[in-house]
Design a protein around this motif. Structure first.
Motif, short mmCIF file in Angstrom:
data_model
loop_
_atom_site.label_atom_id
_atom_site.label_comp_id
_atom_site.label_asym_id
_atom_site.label_seq_id
_atom_site.Cartn_x
_atom_site.Cartn_y
_atom_site.Cartn_z
N ILE A 121 -12.10 1.78 -1.79
CA ILE A 121 -11.00 0.96 -0.85
C ILE A 121 -9.73 0.99 -1.62
CG2 ILE A 121 -10.48 -1.27 -0.30
CD1 ILE A 121 -13.26 -0.27 0.49
N LYS A 122 -8.53 1.53 -0.79
CA LYS A 122 -7.35 1.45 -1.31
C LYS A 122 -6.61 -0.02 -1.43
CE LYS A 122 -3.55 4.40 0.00
NZ LYS A 122 -2.80 5.25 1.17
N LEU A 123 -6.22 -0.34 -2.72
CA LEU A 123 -5.61 -1.57 -3.00
C LEU A 123 -4.47 -1.31 -3.65
CD1 LEU A 123 -8.83 -3.31 -4.00
CD2 LEU A 123 -7.72 -3.82 -1.91
N PRO A 124 -3.39 -2.37 -3.56
CA PRO A 124 -2.02 -2.18 -4.12
C PRO A 124 -2.61 -2.47 -5.54
CG PRO A 124 -1.92 -3.74 -2.45
CD PRO A 124 -3.27 -3.33 -2.53
N ARG A 125 -1.85 -1.83 -6.54
CA ARG A 125 -2.23 -1.87 -8.10
C ARG A 125 -2.25 -3.28 -8.46
NH1 ARG A 125 -0.43 2.92 -11.81
NH2 ARG A 125 -1.92 3.87 -10.51
N SER A 126 -1.28 -4.21 -7.84
CA SER A 126 -1.21 -5.38 -8.33
C SER A 126 -2.15 -6.28 -7.93
CB SER A 126 0.27 -5.94 -7.90
OG SER A 126 0.40 -5.80 -6.64
N VAL A 127 -2.98 -5.87 -7.14
CA VAL A 127 -4.17 -6.67 -6.79
C VAL A 127 -5.03 -6.84 -7.85
CG1 VAL A 127 -6.11 -7.33 -4.83
CG2 VAL A 127 -3.92 -6.68 -4.33
N GLN A 128 -5.35 -8.01 -8.21
CA GLN A 128 -6.67 -8.16 -9.45
C GLN A 128 -7.88 -8.56 -8.66
OE1 GLN A 128 -6.27 -7.61 -12.68
NE2 GLN A 128 -4.20 -7.00 -12.17
N LEU A 129 -8.71 -7.72 -8.63
CA LEU A 129 -10.17 -8.01 -8.44
C LEU A 129 -11.14 -7.10 -8.92
CD1 LEU A 129 -10.19 -6.19 -5.39
CD2 LEU A 129 -9.72 -8.51 -4.41
N SER A 130 -12.32 -7.61 -8.90
CA SER A 130 -13.47 -6.58 -9.20
C SER A 130 -14.25 -6.38 -7.97
CB SER A 130 -14.39 -7.32 -10.48
OG SER A 130 -14.76 -8.42 -10.17
N LYS A 131 -15.42 -6.47 -8.09
CA LYS A 131 -16.37 -6.10 -6.92
C LYS A 131 -16.40 -7.36 -6.20
CE LYS A 131 -19.27 -2.47 -8.95
NZ LYS A 131 -20.62 -2.16 -9.01
N PRO A 132 -16.91 -7.36 -4.85
CA PRO A 132 -17.07 -8.24 -3.90
C PRO A 132 -17.93 -9.40 -4.87
CG PRO A 132 -17.88 -6.36 -2.83
CD PRO A 132 -17.33 -5.84 -4.17
N SER A 133 -17.72 -10.64 -4.36
CA SER A 133 -18.38 -11.56 -5.21
C SER A 133 -19.97 -11.59 -4.99
CB SER A 133 -18.01 -13.18 -4.87
OG SER A 133 -18.19 -13.37 -3.65
N LEU A 162 0.77 -1.19 0.07
CA LEU A 162 -0.11 0.01 0.17
C LEU A 162 0.81 1.27 -0.04
CD1 LEU A 162 -3.10 -0.70 2.52
CD2 LEU A 162 -3.01 -0.62 -0.02
N ASN A 163 2.11 1.08 0.37
CA ASN A 163 3.03 2.20 0.25
C ASN A 163 3.35 2.50 -1.18
OD1 ASN A 163 2.54 2.41 3.22
ND2 ASN A 163 4.35 1.10 3.54
N SER A 164 3.48 1.69 -1.96
CA SER A 164 3.77 1.81 -3.32
C SER A 164 2.70 2.37 -4.42
CB SER A 164 4.46 0.46 -3.94
OG SER A 164 3.81 -0.42 -3.99
N GLN A 165 2.57 1.86 -5.44
CA GLN A 165 1.36 1.78 -6.24
C GLN A 165 0.05 1.52 -5.96
OE1 GLN A 165 2.66 1.73 -10.52
NE2 GLN A 165 3.13 4.03 -10.05
N VAL A 166 -1.00 2.36 -5.57
CA VAL A 166 -2.16 1.76 -5.40
C VAL A 166 -3.33 2.35 -6.54
CG1 VAL A 166 -1.76 2.08 -3.01
CG2 VAL A 166 -2.76 4.20 -3.92
N LYS A 167 -4.48 1.52 -6.30
CA LYS A 167 -5.62 1.87 -7.05
C LYS A 167 -6.78 1.99 -6.13
CE LYS A 167 -6.43 -2.93 -8.12
NZ LYS A 167 -6.70 -3.76 -9.19
N PHE A 168 -7.91 2.46 -6.38
CA PHE A 168 -9.04 2.65 -5.52
C PHE A 168 -10.33 1.74 -6.21
CE2 PHE A 168 -6.45 5.97 -4.22
CZ PHE A 168 -6.72 5.99 -2.93
N LEU A 169 -11.09 1.10 -5.58
CA LEU A 169 -12.06 0.13 -5.96
C LEU A 169 -13.41 0.85 -5.18
CD1 LEU A 169 -13.02 -2.39 -7.50
CD2 LEU A 169 -13.07 -3.65 -5.43
N GLU A 170 -14.22 1.48 -6.08
CA GLU A 170 -15.45 1.77 -5.54
C GLU A 170 -16.43 0.84 -5.11
OE1 GLU A 170 -17.56 4.47 -8.43
OE2 GLU A 170 -19.43 4.60 -6.70
N VAL A 171 -17.32 0.85 -4.15
CA VAL A 171 -18.21 -0.03 -3.56
C VAL A 171 -19.62 1.06 -3.39
CG1 VAL A 171 -18.95 -1.74 -2.10
CG2 VAL A 171 -16.77 -1.71 -2.79
N SER A 172 -20.46 1.10 -4.19
CA SER A 172 -21.44 2.08 -4.11
C SER A 172 -22.26 1.71 -3.06
CB SER A 172 -22.44 2.12 -5.44
OG SER A 172 -22.83 0.82 -5.78
N GLN A 173 -23.18 2.81 -2.48
CA GLN A 173 -23.99 2.66 -1.31
C GLN A 173 -23.61 2.11 -0.07
OE1 GLN A 173 -26.67 2.04 -4.21
NE2 GLN A 173 -27.73 3.71 -3.77
#
Ligand SMILES: *[C@@H]1O[C@H](CO)[C@@H](O)[C@H](O)[C@H]1NC(C)=O
Ligand SMILES: *[C@@H]1O[C@H](CO)[C@@H](O)[C@H](O)[C@H]1NC(C)=O
Ligand SMILES: *[C@@H]1O[C@H](CO)[C@@H](O)[C@H](O)[C@H]1NC(C)=O
Ligand SMILES: *[C@@H]1O[C@H](CO)[C@@H](O)[C@H](O)[C@H]1NC(C)=O
Length: 811
Positions: free
Chosen positions: A422-434, A348-359
């Motif tokens: 949600i702040k996630l490492p850029r390398s983590v591959q995921l979409s929304k929660p299952s 999390l201290n290097s490259q990050v991305k954000f995943l939106e979870v609405s509502q």
């Protein structure tokens, strides 16, 4: 118990007449064990110097035999010194001396020593628990009719009582005082201390708190509101709370509530359950089972910490816990343990991305709050702060940014106007929660994957939604939220540290939702003069509010539920806001009057535009099909089934001036009387011709009933004819015309030949329509009316398919 043993003994000894030596041996064994059981005695007093042991099977009972005190066993070799209800079916325990330190089945005993202390010792003689009495003139221990275990001196004065050291239950007349708390068990079927507590806070307010080693969080009274708004005061420092013999609980902070069966002669208890809710239970004499007659929290997701750290509580038909995306359960069998990251935190201290979870939001843990912030700026703030785990962004005005140091108390709710990123490492591959993968399989199976924290939370939800599939969001908002409506608007919010006026403004703007009084609506509708229409649930009148808004006022019939449930459901449904749903402005609940106030939609309902002289052009028809699908997809929210409409038909699809569809009448299905039998619902909701086959089969109803209704509407829109008029000879079975259509499409729709489309589409359009759109709509319509509901698509996938051909211009 004893008499059962006797019967069994009798049966077996009778059988032993066949002189089989094996049976004789068995007989002897039984005789031996019986003689041991016969040793068991029930005492009224435990005198100084005497003791109770597990093997001795001795008990102290109250004079009226309602309570028993002794060793309570669970599992193979774990015993607790406890008090329980003698006559409840599962021998409900109300007090435990050694809840976190069970003793052995052999050699453990409770005795009153010469020095006056009552001591529980384990097999090795170690003291597991003791009363801190030092008076040497204690004569005996006695169990009172109230369930209070007391140590008395020869004069009868009470020198120690179990009522002073409560476990998780308060009995009638037992007083909860300053510095005492009720602590829940960690899970059902265990006595181990959990994290939920009832106690008096330092502000003198009776509160529920989640209190784990890592964090603590108050959740009752609702922390969104101040003490006075919640109907409490903090000036009385005596800090006393008591449940009386009539089922009324009262406390020195002016809190008061009553059991629904208020009155004398019923055995009750007030318990903080493993799901964090506080409930009054009443014992049903005939069955020995408990009935919940009051609870502090009506919406399970309002209990903080119920899904642990990094968990999210989801408002769904049955509430459930999920992990924040990128996180997984620490212990797959226990939500208390929360979730842990699936990635290496240092990333999390290097490259990050954000995943939106609405509502979705996490209550509290704000590093910063910034009003008037853009989404981009909020993202940067979180990105650049190594403590930030994510942020919540509320879309109102110029936007509100809440940067989170922890992902705790997560909840997902239809009325939360914003998203969490949600702040996630850029390398983590995921979409929304299952849970959000909207495949139809997912929707079909979600009733099976019950994950919520503790079994009792699930049970409560289950019971309340015992018509489950019809009652929509489980339990609606909490009692405090109701107060919010009753008292009107105020200015003292503390949530997220938002300046009060800002937050109040937010509520005003986002809601426009309020409670009306009957006189006001009577005036607005000119004494219910202009009738707009009438349906199964009531008559709709046109009206004009004092602020000149034109409204439609619906007067509900008699079959509707009690005031509290009505309010609760209104608050949730009223906040649902989507362009393709008719907006609810408020409601009225006074005496037997139940009225709903909606926005007035100008241009009549879809049926008037389809089946009568006027008819819609192709473009509008497609737009209506798409808009309606979007509205329904919102109600069904990614398979969570926030609301099942149960009555999708052209009469309930209103058109505005621009022919945008707006679905009316949603959220009514669950308002019908809870205790009425199944047929009642069918009578109230559902319209012949649009009802899926499972109505008749009495199957549980899912969102797929709306998909079916939608399919019929789409096919009717294409043909421009009501389904009931498709075939005249057999009007009884609505499936026949649909089967015919399906066959027609199958037979003629092959070999790339598209002339079959012409033969189905409304001839009034004179060929002016998009072949591709028409073909798609027909296929969707037919898929939606599949008899087997698992074959029907979800509304979300219908929206997707339609959007793919939205821009077809060939006409
Ligand atoms: C007795 O006193 C000890 C030490 O002060 C305390 O830990 C324990 O909880 C007390 N027991 C009871 C039953 O009050
Ligand atoms: C404080 O509360 C207690 C218990 O409810 C009550 O007896 C007492 O009169 C109250 N004191 C004041 C000043 O209201
Ligand atoms: C339940 O039993 C108790 C004691 O036997 C009795 O006093 C009470 O009236 C009964 N209550 C009901 C509702 O039958
Ligand atoms: C996480 O990554 C850091 C740096 O790459 C490494 O030193 C550390 O051992 C990793 N931790 C785990 C638990 O894999």
């Amino acid at each position: 118990m004893r008499s059962q043993t006797l019967k069994l003994l009798y049966k077996i000894s009778f059988k032993t007449k066949d002189n089989n030596p094996y049976n004789m041996l068995l007989f002897l064994l039984i005789i031996m064990s019986f003689s041991r059981a016969a040793n068991s005695k029930s005492l009224l007093l435990l005198r100084r110097g005497a003791s109770l042991s597990v093997e001795g099977d001795d008990f102290i009972t109250s004079p009226d035999n309602s309570f028993t005190c002794g060793f309570y066993g669970m599992g193979s070799n774990a015993y607790w010194f406890a008090i329980w209800f003698t006559n409840s079916k599962d021998k409900t325990v109300v007090w435990i001396a050694n809840r976190d330190m069970p003793v052995n089945s052999q050699g453990s005993r409770v005795s009153i020593r010469g020095d006056g202390t009552m001591v529980l010792t384990d097999v090795d003689g170690r003291i597991k628990w003791q009363t801190n009495t030092t008076s040497i003139d204690i004569a005996a221990a006695e169990l009172l009719n109230t369930g209070n275990l007391v140590l008395k001196n020869p004069q009868g004065d009470i020198l120690w009582q179990s009522f002073d050291v409560p476990t998780d239950t308060l009995l009638p007349s037992q007083i909860l005082t300053k510095d005492k708390r009720l602590t829940s068990s960690s899970r059902k079927g265990s006595f181990e201390s959990g994290y939920f507590n009832l106690y008096f806070g330092s502000d003198n307010v009776l509160s529920l708190i989640y209190d784990s080693p890592d964090t603590s969080s108050l959740y009752w009274p609702n922390p969104d509101f101040d003490v006075y708004t919640s109907g409490r005061t903090n000036y009385n420092g005596s800090r006393l709370a008591v449940l009386d013999d009539t089922g009324v609980i009262q406390s020195s902070d002016h809190f008061q509530a009553s059991a629904s069966d208020k009155g004398f002669g019923i055995k009750r208890r007030l318990t903080i359950d493993p799901d964090g809710n506080l409930r009054i239970y009443s014992l049903i004499n005939s069955t020995g089972l408990w009935m919940t007659t009051w609870q502090a929290i009506s919406q399970p997701c309002q209990v903080h910490g119920v899904c642990g750290t990094n968990g999210i509580c989801v408002y769904a038909l049955t509430p459930k816990c999920i992990c924040t995306p990128g996180y997984e359960m620490n212990d797959p069998s226990d939500w208390n343990a929360g979730c842990k990251p699936t990635f290496n935190k240092t990333l999390l201290n290097s490259q990050v991305k954000f995943l939106e979870v609405s509502q979705t939001d996490y209550f509290g843990s704000d590093l910063y709050y910034k009003p008037n912030f853009t989404l981009e700026a909020c993202r940067e703030l979180c990105r650049s702060d190594s403590l930030c785990k994510g942020f919540t962004y509320r879309t109102w005005g110029n936007g509100h940014c809440y940067v989170k140091s922890d992902l705790f108390n997560g909840f997902m709710s239809p009325d939360f106007p914003g998203s969490v990123y949600i702040k996630l490492p850029r390398s983590v591959q995921l979409s929304k929660p299952s849970i959000f993968h909207g495949s139809s399989n997912m929707c079909e199976s979600h009733e099976a994957e019950i994950l919520v924290g503790s079994p009792s939370m699930y049970e409560i939800a289950r019971r309340t939604v015992r018509w489950g599939y019809i009652y929509l969001f489980c339990l609606a908002l909490g009692a405090i939220e109701l107060l919010f409506i009753v008292l009107g608007w105020w200015f003292l919010f503390t949530k997220h540290g938002v300046p009060a006026s800002v937050e109040a403004g937010y509520r005003m703007i986002s809601n426009h939702f309020r409670r009306f009084n009957y006189a006001e609506l009577k005036k607005a509708t000119n004494n219910f003069k202009e009738e707009l229409g009438r349906g199964g649930s009531g008559i709709v009148y046109k009206g004009v509010l004092a602020d000149d808004r034109v409204v439609a006022v619906k007067r509900l019939g008699d079959v509707f539920q009690g005031q509290d449930e009505f309010w609760a459901e209104m608050t949730t449904i009223g906040k649902i806001n989507h362009i393709n749903l008719v907006r609810m402005y408020g409601f009225c609940s006074e005496g037997r009057h139940r009225l709903l106030v909606y926005e007035y939609v100008d241009n009549m309902s879809l049926d008037k535009h389809l089946f009568y002289v006027n008819f819609l052009g192709w473009k509008q028809r497609f737009a209506v099909a798409l808009g309606t699908a979007k509205g329904l997809a919102y109600l069904h929210h990614e398979c969570l089934e926030w609301v099942i409409h149960c009555d999708v038909k052209p009469e309930n699809i209103l058109l505005d001036i621009e022919f945008q569809p707006k679905i009316a009448d949603f959220g009514l299905a669950k308002m019908s009387q809870r205790d009425s039998p199944g047929s009642e619902i069918t009578r109230i909701r559902g319209t012949k011709g649009y009802m899926a086959p499972e109505w008749a089969l009495n199957h549980p109803l899912t969102a797929k009933v709306d998909v079916y209704g939608y399919g019929v509407v789409v096919l009717e829109m294409i043909k421009g004819v009501k389904l009931s008029n498709w075939v005249v000879d057999d009007a009884e079975d609505q499936e026949i015309p649909l089967k015919n259509l399906r066959r027609q499409v199958k037979e003629t729709g092959q070999c790339g030949n598209s002339s079959w489309v012409e033969s189905i589409v409304d001839p009034r359009l004179k060929g002016k329509f998009s072949r591709i759109q028409a073909e798609t709509l027909i296929q969707i319509g037919l898929a939606c009316v599949e008899e087997d509901r698992s074959k029907r698509p979800t509304m979300a996938s219908v929206v997707q398919t339609l959007m793919e051909c939205e821009d077809e211009t060939e006409i």
